[in-house]
Design an enzyme around this catalytic site. Structure first.
Site, mmCIF file in Angstrom:
data_model
loop_
_atom_site.group_PDB
_atom_site.id
_atom_site.type_symbol
_atom_site.label_atom_id
_atom_site.label_comp_id
_atom_site.label_asym_id
_atom_site.label_seq_id
_atom_site.Cartn_x
_atom_site.Cartn_y
_atom_site.Cartn_z
ATOM 1 N N ASP A 85 0.620 -0.964 -0.144
ATOM 2 C CA ASP A 85 0.105 -0.018 0.605
ATOM 3 C C ASP A 85 0.994 0.945 -0.610
ATOM 4 O O ASP A 85 2.384 1.340 0.434
ATOM 5 C CB ASP A 85 -1.431 0.194 1.294
ATOM 6 C CG ASP A 85 -1.912 1.178 1.054
ATOM 7 O OD1 ASP A 85 -1.762 1.343 0.510
ATOM 8 O OD2 ASP A 85 -2.684 1.614 2.432
ATOM 9 N N SER A 86 0.259 2.159 -0.328
ATOM 10 C CA SER A 86 1.279 3.287 -0.232
ATOM 11 C C SER A 86 1.621 3.967 1.293
ATOM 12 O O SER A 86 2.371 4.760 1.588
ATOM 13 C CB SER A 86 0.232 4.777 -0.808
ATOM 14 O OG SER A 86 -0.751 5.670 0.242
ATOM 15 N N CYS B 191 -4.296 -1.157 -2.178
ATOM 16 C CA CYS B 191 -4.458 -0.204 -2.187
ATOM 17 C C CYS B 191 -5.649 0.576 -3.351
ATOM 18 O O CYS B 191 -5.312 0.311 -4.917
ATOM 19 C CB CYS B 191 -3.416 0.497 -2.784
ATOM 20 S SG CYS B 191 -3.146 2.553 -2.426
ATOM 21 N N ASN B 192 -6.735 1.229 -2.641
ATOM 22 C CA ASN B 192 -7.503 1.661 -4.059
ATOM 23 C C ASN B 192 -7.053 2.495 -5.160
ATOM 24 O O ASN B 192 -7.699 1.815 -6.401
ATOM 25 C CB ASN B 192 -8.259 2.165 -3.432
ATOM 26 C CG ASN B 192 -10.056 1.206 -3.184
ATOM 27 O OD1 ASN B 192 -10.565 0.764 -3.110
ATOM 28 N ND2 ASN B 192 -9.786 0.998 -1.649
ATOM 29 N N SER B 193 -6.108 3.556 -4.981
ATOM 30 C CA SER B 193 -5.795 4.387 -5.843
ATOM 31 C C SER B 193 -4.907 3.245 -6.974
ATOM 32 O O SER B 193 -4.770 3.633 -7.936
ATOM 33 C CB SER B 193 -4.490 5.435 -4.938
ATOM 34 O OG SER B 193 -6.020 6.095 -4.119
ATOM 35 N N GLU C 16 -4.886 8.160 9.921
ATOM 36 C CA GLU C 16 -3.306 8.165 10.347
ATOM 37 C C GLU C 16 -3.084 8.982 11.962
ATOM 38 O O GLU C 16 -1.701 8.824 12.666
ATOM 39 C CB GLU C 16 -2.672 8.662 9.121
ATOM 40 C CG GLU C 16 -2.763 7.738 8.103
ATOM 41 C CD GLU C 16 -1.328 7.990 6.950
ATOM 42 O OE1 GLU C 16 -0.830 8.654 7.448
ATOM 43 O OE2 GLU C 16 -1.632 6.496 6.227
ATOM 44 N N TYR D 98 -1.034 8.452 -1.739
ATOM 45 C CA TYR D 98 -0.978 8.477 -3.453
ATOM 46 C C TYR D 98 -2.485 8.642 -3.476
ATOM 47 O O TYR D 98 -2.266 9.008 -5.478
ATOM 48 C CB TYR D 98 -1.580 6.378 -3.346
ATOM 49 C CG TYR D 98 0.234 5.952 -3.606
ATOM 50 C CD1 TYR D 98 1.104 6.262 -3.931
ATOM 51 C CD2 TYR D 98 -0.066 4.442 -4.179
ATOM 52 C CE1 TYR D 98 2.625 5.467 -3.607
ATOM 53 C CE2 TYR D 98 1.096 3.599 -4.725
ATOM 54 C CZ TYR D 98 2.372 4.128 -4.132
ATOM 55 O OH TYR D 98 3.689 3.215 -3.884
ATOM 56 N N GLY D 99 -3.079 9.049 -2.972
ATOM 57 C CA GLY D 99 -4.739 9.441 -3.745
ATOM 58 C C GLY D 99 -4.584 10.860 -4.052
ATOM 59 O O GLY D 99 -5.032 10.922 -5.234
ATOM 60 N N CYS E 60 -11.513 3.316 0.722
ATOM 61 C CA CYS E 60 -10.022 2.946 0.700
ATOM 62 C C CYS E 60 -10.038 1.984 1.761
ATOM 63 O O CYS E 60 -10.551 2.549 3.279
ATOM 64 C CB CYS E 60 -10.165 4.068 0.752
ATOM 65 S SG CYS E 60 -8.269 5.378 1.759
ATOM 66 N N THR E 61 -8.979 1.920 1.733
ATOM 67 C CA THR E 61 -8.201 0.542 3.093
ATOM 68 C C THR E 61 -7.893 1.285 4.779
ATOM 69 O O THR E 61 -8.436 0.988 5.752
ATOM 70 C CB THR E 61 -7.204 -0.522 3.126
ATOM 71 O OG1 THR E 61 -5.954 1.214 2.467
ATOM 72 C CG2 THR E 61 -7.681 -1.190 1.585
ATOM 73 N N HIS E 62 -8.090 2.907 4.795
ATOM 74 C CA HIS E 62 -8.057 3.919 5.843
ATOM 75 C C HIS E 62 -9.548 3.288 6.322
ATOM 76 O O HIS E 62 -10.022 3.049 7.998
ATOM 77 C CB HIS E 62 -7.973 4.975 5.596
ATOM 78 C CG HIS E 62 -6.056 5.020 5.391
ATOM 79 N ND1 HIS E 62 -5.512 4.736 4.144
ATOM 80 C CD2 HIS E 62 -5.457 5.463 6.608
ATOM 81 C CE1 HIS E 62 -4.637 4.810 4.687
ATOM 82 N NE2 HIS E 62 -3.897 5.883 5.380
#
Length: 278
Positions: free
Chosen positions: A10-11, A73-75, A155, A42-43, A187-189
């Site tokens: 992921d980013s 990572c979705n982006s 974060e 990355y978004g 988004c994985t967050h």
């Protein structure tokens, strides 16, 4: 090959929600995780930049001998999936699982009205990756909303309270007006904000976590391709690598994933040898 780790990237730390879900379903598997925190997020970046960064990280994972790749990572999934399949699946025989298609499939199964919402980073929304994934399904309407500040608050360790609630109302109001019945957390967050998102959207809206659905696809892929690790091989071995500040990454990683993150290695720059664990 079966004893090789699953490569996840992921980013940053958001993909650790995918790693957590994978470990819950496959506790005997080893994981090699790279968080490209030096280039995170990355978004907001152009898709071409995301594609270049993501391919570089995946090259690193493949060089380390992983048995499959998980684009957590979705982006990156939106930017790089076709190129990744050509390079690694067709070129190297490595299966790839990403986060968009599994979540889209689950959303279709969950919806009753055909009105599905998607929230994600600006890059994910702009890519229309979920729109494309769902375009083949008749009767589906997609309503998308970028929620860029959600990543920042997660974060920073803030997943509840007045600020998060205000952000959720701001971002989600248009989706409530569209009367969706299913919402993809693109988004994985965002699974760490599932409580406040569910509160704002109401009980009648089903939340679909891309992390959980991706883990199920990892499970299915390992079984279908006979790549599951032999339980007699001993306890799994997990490695976590950050391209940025490994101490910050480790602190966040323990919040996202848990005690499995006992140390984090630092890679000063993608493509250089991994440094000593610290």
């Amino acid at each position: 090959m079966n004893d090789a780790p699953i490569g996840i990237f992921d980013s940053g730390v958001g993909g650790l929600t995918v790693a957590r879900a994978v470990l819950d379903l496959l506790p005997g598997e080893s994981i090699l995780y790279i968080g490209d925190t030096a280039n995170s997020p990355y978004g907001p970046k152009p898709l071409a930049t995301v594609r270049s960064l993501a391919m570089e990280v995946m090259d690193r994972l493949v060089d380390q001998g992983v048995k499959m790749l998980v684009i957590a990572c979705n982006s990156a999934s939106a930017a790089v999936l076709r190129d990744a399949r050509e390079r690694y699946t067709i070129g190297r025989g490595l299966p790839i699982v990403e986060v968009v298609l599994p979540a889209a499939r689950r959303a279709v199964a969950a919806t009753h009205s055909g009105r599905i919402g998607v929230i994600g980073t600006q890059a994910t929304v702009d890519s229309r990756a979920y729109n494309d994934a769902l375009a083949v399904v008749p009767g589906i309407e997609i309503f998308s909303q970028a929620c860029p500040e959600f990543v920042e608050v997660v974060e920073n360790g803030v997943t509840t309270g007045p600020k998060v609630l205000a952000l959720a109302h701001e971002y989600l109001s248009s989706l409530r007006e569209h009367e969706i019945d299913t919402l993809i957390l693109g988004c994985t967050h965002y699974p760490l904000l599932a409580g406040v998102i569910s509160y704002v959207m109401g009980d009648k809206v089903t939340l679909v976590s891309s992390a959980d659905e991706t883990a199920r696809d990892v499970y299915r892929t390992l079984i279908a391709q006979n790549l599951q690790r032999d339980p007699a091989a001993g306890p799994p071995r997990h490695r976590f690598v950050s391209t940025g500040d490994n101490e910050v990454f480790q602190r966040l990683a323990r919040r996202f994933l848990g005690p499995e993150v006992d140390q984090v290695e630092r890679e000063v720059r993608i493509g250089l040898p991994v440094g000593d664990a610290s």
